[in-house]
Design a protein around this motif. Structure first.
Motif, PDB file in Angstrom:
ATOM      1  N   PHE A  39       0.879  -1.163   0.000  1.00 12.29           N
ATOM      2  CA  PHE A  39       0.000   0.000   0.000  1.00 12.29           C
ATOM      3  C   PHE A  39       0.916   1.211   0.000  1.00 12.29           C
ATOM      4  O   PHE A  39       1.767   1.325   0.876  1.00 12.29           O
ATOM      5  CB  PHE A  39      -0.866  -0.036   1.263  1.00 12.29           C
ATOM      6  CG  PHE A  39      -1.964   1.001   1.295  1.00 12.29           C
ATOM      7  CD1 PHE A  39      -2.502   1.527   0.131  1.00 12.29           C
ATOM      8  CD2 PHE A  39      -2.482   1.428   2.524  1.00 12.29           C
ATOM      9  CE1 PHE A  39      -3.522   2.461   0.171  1.00 12.29           C
ATOM     10  CE2 PHE A  39      -3.503   2.364   2.571  1.00 12.29           C
ATOM     11  CZ  PHE A  39      -4.025   2.879   1.384  1.00 12.29           C
ATOM     12  N   LEU A  40       0.799   2.088  -0.985  1.00 13.18           N
ATOM     13  CA  LEU A  40       1.766   3.183  -1.042  1.00 13.18           C
ATOM     14  C   LEU A  40       1.128   4.525  -1.341  1.00 13.18           C
ATOM     15  O   LEU A  40       0.100   4.623  -2.003  1.00 13.18           O
ATOM     16  CB  LEU A  40       2.872   2.877  -2.046  1.00 13.18           C
ATOM     17  CG  LEU A  40       2.539   2.676  -3.513  1.00 13.18           C
ATOM     18  CD1 LEU A  40       2.802   3.958  -4.292  1.00 13.18           C
ATOM     19  CD2 LEU A  40       3.400   1.561  -4.089  1.00 13.18           C
ATOM     20  N   ILE A  41       1.787   5.533  -0.807  1.00 16.28           N
ATOM     21  CA  ILE A  41       1.416   6.916  -1.087  1.00 16.28           C
ATOM     22  C   ILE A  41       2.467   7.441  -2.042  1.00 16.28           C
ATOM     23  O   ILE A  41       3.655   7.208  -1.823  1.00 16.28           O
ATOM     24  CB  ILE A  41       1.462   7.763   0.193  1.00 16.28           C
ATOM     25  CG1 ILE A  41       0.397   7.302   1.180  1.00 16.28           C
ATOM     26  CG2 ILE A  41       1.286   9.237  -0.139  1.00 16.28           C
ATOM     27  CD1 ILE A  41       0.458   8.039   2.508  1.00 16.28           C
ATOM     28  N   GLU A  42       2.082   8.103  -3.123  1.00 15.73           N
ATOM     29  CA  GLU A  42       3.107   8.576  -4.048  1.00 15.73           C
ATOM     30  C   GLU A  42       2.596   9.742  -4.882  1.00 15.73           C
ATOM     31  O   GLU A  42       1.413   9.841  -5.177  1.00 15.73           O
ATOM     32  CB  GLU A  42       3.551   7.418  -4.938  1.00 15.73           C
ATOM     33  CG  GLU A  42       4.835   7.645  -5.706  1.00 15.73           C
ATOM     34  CD  GLU A  42       5.918   8.338  -4.894  1.00 15.73           C
ATOM     35  OE1 GLU A  42       6.526   7.693  -4.038  1.00 15.73           O
ATOM     36  OE2 GLU A  42       6.166   9.533  -5.141  1.00 15.73           O
ATOM     37  N   HIS A  43       3.517  10.616  -5.245  1.00 16.71           N
ATOM     38  CA  HIS A  43       3.171  11.726  -6.122  1.00 16.71           C
ATOM     39  C   HIS A  43       3.678  11.511  -7.545  1.00 16.71           C
ATOM     40  O   HIS A  43       3.236  12.177  -8.461  1.00 16.71           O
ATOM     41  CB  HIS A  43       3.744  13.038  -5.581  1.00 16.71           C
ATOM     42  CG  HIS A  43       2.958  13.590  -4.437  1.00 16.71           C
ATOM     43  ND1 HIS A  43       1.645  13.974  -4.555  1.00 16.71           N
ATOM     44  CD2 HIS A  43       3.286  13.817  -3.150  1.00 16.71           C
ATOM     45  CE1 HIS A  43       1.206  14.414  -3.393  1.00 16.71           C
ATOM     46  NE2 HIS A  43       2.181  14.324  -2.519  1.00 16.71           N
ATOM     47  N   HIS A  44       4.656  10.628  -7.722  1.00 21.07           N
ATOM     48  CA  HIS A  44       5.178  10.370  -9.072  1.00 21.07           C
ATOM     49  C   HIS A  44       4.155   9.522  -9.830  1.00 21.07           C
ATOM     50  O   HIS A  44       4.046   8.320  -9.602  1.00 21.07           O
ATOM     51  CB  HIS A  44       6.504   9.602  -9.003  1.00 21.07           C
ATOM     52  CG  HIS A  44       7.655  10.460  -8.603  1.00 21.07           C
ATOM     53  ND1 HIS A  44       7.787  10.964  -7.332  1.00 21.07           N
ATOM     54  CD2 HIS A  44       8.726  10.904  -9.297  1.00 21.07           C
ATOM     55  CE1 HIS A  44       8.890  11.676  -7.270  1.00 21.07           C
ATOM     56  NE2 HIS A  44       9.490  11.653  -8.447  1.00 21.07           N
ATOM     57  N   MET A  45       3.419  10.179 -10.742  1.00 15.92           N
ATOM     58  CA  MET A  45       2.309   9.478 -11.386  1.00 15.92           C
ATOM     59  C   MET A  45       2.773   8.325 -12.276  1.00 15.92           C
ATOM     60  O   MET A  45       2.086   7.324 -12.418  1.00 15.92           O
ATOM     61  CB  MET A  45       1.450  10.458 -12.190  1.00 15.92           C
ATOM     62  CG  MET A  45       0.433  11.166 -11.325  1.00 15.92           C
ATOM     63  SD  MET A  45      -0.459  10.002 -10.280  1.00 15.92           S
ATOM     64  CE  MET A  45      -0.035  10.603  -8.672  1.00 15.92           C
ATOM     65  N   ASN A  46       4.004   8.480 -12.859  1.00 16.76           N
ATOM     66  CA  ASN A  46       4.508   7.383 -13.688  1.00 16.76           C
ATOM     67  C   ASN A  46       4.611   6.105 -12.871  1.00 16.76           C
ATOM     68  O   ASN A  46       4.187   5.035 -13.284  1.00 16.76           O
ATOM     69  CB  ASN A  46       5.892   7.718 -14.249  1.00 16.76           C
ATOM     70  CG  ASN A  46       5.797   8.807 -15.289  1.00 16.76           C
ATOM     71  OD1 ASN A  46       4.707   9.065 -15.815  1.00 16.76           O
ATOM     72  ND2 ASN A  46       6.919   9.449 -15.564  1.00 16.76           N
ATOM     73  N   LEU A  47       5.208   6.257 -11.682  1.00 18.44           N
ATOM     74  CA  LEU A  47       5.387   5.105 -10.806  1.00 18.44           C
ATOM     75  C   LEU A  47       4.038   4.529 -10.419  1.00 18.44           C
ATOM     76  O   LEU A  47       3.804   3.317 -10.504  1.00 18.44           O
ATOM     77  CB  LEU A  47       6.170   5.539  -9.564  1.00 18.44           C
ATOM     78  CG  LEU A  47       6.606   4.474  -8.556  1.00 18.44           C
ATOM     79  CD1 LEU A  47       7.877   4.931  -7.871  1.00 18.44           C
ATOM     80  CD2 LEU A  47       5.562   4.190  -7.499  1.00 18.44           C
ATOM     81  N   VAL A  48       3.122   5.418  -9.995  1.00 20.26           N
ATOM     82  CA  VAL A  48       1.817   4.957  -9.520  1.00 20.26           C
ATOM     83  C   VAL A  48       1.077   4.203 -10.623  1.00 20.26           C
ATOM     84  O   VAL A  48       0.568   3.096 -10.416  1.00 20.26           O
ATOM     85  CB  VAL A  48       0.975   6.160  -9.030  1.00 20.26           C
ATOM     86  CG1 VAL A  48      -0.457   5.727  -8.741  1.00 20.26           C
ATOM     87  CG2 VAL A  48       1.601   6.761  -7.791  1.00 20.26           C
TER      88      VAL A  48
END
Lengths: 280, 370
Positions: free
Chosen positions: A230-239
């Motif tokens: 479960f992750l929080i992320e701002h890098h949309m490519n990664l997400v």
């Protein structure tokens, strides 16, 4: 037996007049990689803190492997405000400290790196194994736990090899370059032997190449350790690359959830967070 | 790598054997009232207490100032349990001979023979003192350890002061002899037993620090939030460190009673805790070796080398008008300030005895560059 590893039911986290997380419900199934995204201040980290026991929610419950680990209902002044809203749904107060939740099999990393600064890379990972030791303080002091200690050291060696940090294992954690410190945080969380791994902005401050490496790395460890992530992320490519499903928070409220393709097309998400590409 | 480890072990063992041999030699040649023997005794006691404080303040990151209180408990336990029955009448003269009518050394002497039994009894009394301090730490740890940094320091300091007043309370006289002295109890005359006892206990603390629990303590010191998130139960581990540290402080208190010959509550004031804290800081927060070296330096200079500053003649200079009472402490303060200014991390930083063999980081880098 349901299939979900983690289930959050109507979790609300209120600090005074600020509702940081508002009636959040979500489910994460075994083996999935699920992302939680949203603008800054949307309450993503607060949601993580509620799940891992750092905060006690104002209302709601958290289930982990079909076991209720957190529950609370509005108390005192809060009662009036919540009149009518899921009244009577939550009666108990279960508020374990974060270490108990970690022992159940949930480990996390932090948004701003929180390694143990005076310790070496090896010791940082080894200390995370402490929660799995069975020896008491006497047998540990007088070395009655040699076998366990040796086994743990071996496991740490192996883990460091898997994450690619074995060449720097005797260096101080803080002397590592930034990307490796992030990697070490993940290794440390893995040492606690979790089934659910929570990553709070693992790619924060990374350049595109490092982010790409990290994306591959997260996929790798999921396979190797049989993890749910479960992750929080701002890098949309990664997400968009690695997530099976995405939840979107805005001002504490869940505004959308679905597969990456669905989220990319969702008008509310585009308005609130993703925006429109400038050159489109 | 292997070789270096071996060299380090040999080096450490050699230093320890040399210290012990030197101590035995001094014991054999000097009378037990000689200043060198007194200094060794006092310094080993201080070293033990300083190391116990370092375990808490330096390794677990809990800023506690209750050490004097726990030493007081240990000292009284030792005195109360070891005064010979025959002498109790005169010691407790205001309290009809006191409430306790046995003496551990005599009980053990009953079935172990005179010399062995007496020693075992004295050691048992030390142990009881330590356990009592540990029990007290457990009890006050429940509420007090919820506090952080300065607040914890204030609470523990207050506890020590309350305990001191409590032990002087007249109603407790049959046990503590009120504000009168406890005396006439047996003690070790030579310095070697002190060095041995303190040495063994410091070794135990070292083993603890290098065990998985010691590593958990260091994790709590470095980052509490991360430690808790990695499954370390903060309340449990903090209490553990507090109880263990207090145990050793209690034993240290008992040894202090042994070395000084009389026990009263008054010397266990907060100034004693500050002295110990000073030793920990001078030696290096987070270094056992540092605490030991610093306590010897501190005691040797304050009790011996700088004595002359108080009594008229220092380094052959006779100037009674300058070198009079109190001047020693003035000079001492200056020395401490110099140390704090120029050795920010203390004498040893966070290094230990074997680390002295390590090359300095700069040199090591140069070699790597070649």
């Amino acid at each position: 037996m349901s299939n979900n590893v983690l289930r959050v039911d109507h979790a609300t986290m209120q600090f005074g007049g600020v509702v940081a997380v508002d009636d959040l419900s979500l489910e994460i199934n075994k083996g999935e990689i699920v992302a939680l995204i949203g603008p800054n201040g949307a309450g993503k980290t607060t949601a993580f803190n509620v799940i891992t026991g750092v905060y006690q929610p104002t209302n709601g419950a958290v289930w982990f492997n079909d076991e209720k680990i957190v529950e609370n209902h509005p108390q005192g002044k809060m009662k009036k405000q919540y009149k009518g809203q899921c009244e009577g749904m939550y009666k108990e107060t279960i508020a374990p400290t974060p270490d108990k939740i970690t022992k159940l099999g949930m480990a996390r990393t932090f948004q701003n790196i929180r390694l143990w600064k005076s310790q070496t890379v090896f010791d940082n990972v080894l200390i995370a194994k402490h929660c799995r030791t069975t020896s008491n303080v006497f047998s540990a002091t007088f070395r009655g736990n040699r076998k366990e200690e040796a086994r743990q050291r071996e496991e740490v060696e192996e883990l460091l090899k898997i994450v690619g940090l074995d060449d720097v294992k005797n260096e101080l954690a803080t002397s590592l370059p930034y990307g490796k410190q992030r990697r070490l945080e993940i290794a440390r969380a893995l040492a606690a032997e979790p089934t659910l791994l929570l990553l709070d902005e693992p790619a924060a401050g990374m350049n595109p190449q490092e982010t790409e490496e990290l994306t591959a790395f997260i996929g790798e460890i999921r396979e190797k350790f049989n993890l749910t992530i479960f992750l929080i992320e701002h890098h949309m490519n990664l997400v968009m690359d690695i997530s099976d499903r995405i939840y979107v928070l805005d001002f504490g409220k869940l505004i959308a959830h679905g597969t990456p393709a669905e989220i990319q097309k969702n008008q509310r998400v585009i308005d609130a967070y993703l925006g429109v590409a400038e050159d489109a | 790598m292997r070789d270096m480890k071996k060299t380090k072990m040999v080096f450490t063992a050699a230093v320890l054997v040399a210290i012990l041999a030197g101590c035995i030699a001094l014991d054999a040649t000097l009378p037990s009232y000689h200043i060198a023997i007194t200094v060794i005794k006092k310094a080993t006691v201080y070293a033990l207490v300083a190391v116990s404080m370092n375990l808490l303040n330096g390794f677990t990151g809990l800023f506690s100032l209750g050490q004097a209180g726990f030493m007081l408990l240990g000292a009284y336990a030792y005195g109360v349990l070891t005064i010979p029955v025959a002498k109790r009448e005169s010691v407790y003269q205001y309290f009809d001979g006191g409430a306790i009518h046995f003496s551990l050394p005599e009980i053990f002497a009953g079935f172990l023979g005179d010399t062995v039994g007496k020693t075992v009894g004295m050691l048992a009394a030390l142990l009881v003192g330590g356990l009592l301090a540990a029990l007290m730490a457990y009890l006050i740890g429940l509420p007090v350890l919820r506090l952080k940094s300065d607040y914890l320091a204030i609470a523990t300091l207050g506890f020590a002061e309350i305990l001191k007043a409590f032990f002087q309370w007249n109603k407790l006289g049959p046990i503590t002899n009120g504000s009168n002295l406890l005396k006439s109890y047996p003690y070790f005359e030579h310095a070697t037993p002190y060095v041995l006892i303190a040495g063994v206990l410091i070794a135990v603390i070292l083993l603890l620090i290098n065990s998985t629990y010691g590593r958990a303590f260091k994790a709590i010191r470095d980052d509490e939030v991360a430690a808790e998130a990695m499954g370390i139960n903060l309340a449990k581990h903090k209490r553990m460190a507090f109880v263990i540290s207090s145990f050793f402080a209690g034993v240290g208190g008992g040894m202090m009673a042994m070395y000084s010959g009389t026990i009263a509550a008054a010397p266990f004031k907060s100034a004693l805790t500050y002295e110990i804290l000073l030793i920990v800081v001078i030696g290096g927060i987070g270094s056992i070796t540092g605490s030991v070296i610093a306590s010897f330096l501190y005691i040797v200079s304050s009790e011996w080398l700088l004595r002359g500053l108080d009594s008229g003649t220092f380094l052959g200079i006779n100037a009674p008008s300058i070198f009079k009472n109190g001047f020693r402490m003035a000079v001492f303060s200056v020395i401490i300030m110099v140390i704090v200014l120029f050795f920010r991390k203390g004498i040893m930083g966070d290094r230990e005895l074997p680390d002295l063999l390590d090359k300095r980081p700069k040199k090591a880098k140069k070699e790597a560059a070649k």
